[in-house]
Design a protein around this motif. Structure first.
Motif: not given
Length: 273
Positions: A160-180
């Protein structure tokens, strides 16, 4: 926390080919999205997958980003993620679809309770957690919003620091069943001005991990004129935005630390989750 167990990479090339060349069928609209986001299936050579299609025609104009560029920024974020080797953004391509050109991204089925964010009582986070800030929880009460001290999240904070993300909300985090762990919704990225807004401030000011320094060093080479990543980004973001991305990598390597809020821009997006 220790680094997460290494997970075998998915077949990114096959997924990208499926997204780029498959037949796209709209199944419904994702109504929570601020811009037009369509839930689709894509089929190609006997394979089928769910995906998200965001046509450029459905983008809402923003005062600080040029009109009609959000889809390209989403693809650019994926390209940078792939260059890091961390695979933090689902396979994403730019293609024509039923409503014109747009970005098409592999659908990630997230686990219901990923344990990445929490509200806790007290002034300090407990072991295994990093503080974000205080939030109102009703009836005049506040609680401390925290995120997990998770190596996958830490990698995402660097991205996010590299791409200068202006909107990293909690809903934009996805944990997949395979651990990713995946981050999604990268339409407001790569601005030439500092616009980093994120929930992942828990490591602000702390030294970067050795892994992050190695990745950033490789990324710096990829972003130089003639580098593979620089070439892939050339059709997605402007020359000034590419220069600013390279400069952010230089700053991270020079300081050796996670960035801190500048105070010139709201540090946490709203709503945060």
């Amino acid at each position: 926390m220790s680094a997460p167990e290494r997970i075998p990479p998915r077949s990114v090339t096959a997924d990208a080919a499926l997204l780029a060349h498959g037949e796209l069928t709209v199944r419904g609209r994702i109504r929570e999205a601020s811009n037009a986001a369509l839930y689709c299936t894509v089929t190609h050579d006997g394979r089928e997958a769910a995906c998200v299609y965001k046509p450029v025609a459905g983008e809402r104009p923003l005062w600080d980003f040029p009109d009609g560029t959000l889809a390209q920024r989403e693809v650019a974020a994926y390209e940078v993620s792939e260059a890091t080797g961390w695979g933090l953004v689902p396979p994403t391509v730019l293609r024509d679809g039923p409503y014109g050109e747009g970005m098409c991204q592999l659908w990630i089925e997230a686990t219901a309770d990923d344990g990445l964010l929490a509200l806790v009582d007290g002034e300090e986070p407990g072991p295994g957690w990093k503080a974000i800030g205080f939030a109102e929880v009703g009836e005049g009460r506040t609680a401390l919003l925290v995120h997990a001290d998770d190596a996958r999240l830490r990698r995402l904070a660097v991205l996010d620091a590299v791409i200068n993300n202006a909107d990293r909300k909690g809903g934009h985090l996805l944990s997949a069943g395979d651990g990713r762990l995946y981050g999604i919704d990268h339409g407001v990225t790569f601005h030439v001005e500092n616009k980093l807004r994120t929930l992942l401030w828990g490591w602000a000011g702390e030294p970067l991990t050795e892994e992050a320094v190695d990745v950033l060093t490789g990324l710096r080479k990829e972003l130089t004129e003639g580098g593979a990543l620089a070439g892939r980004l050339a059709g997605l973001i402007t020359a000034a935005e590419r220069d600013a991305t390279r400069a952010r990598v230089d700053t991270l390597l020079a300081t050796g630390r996670h960035p801190e809020p500048s105070g010139e821009w709201p540090a946490i997006p709203w709503p945060p989750v």
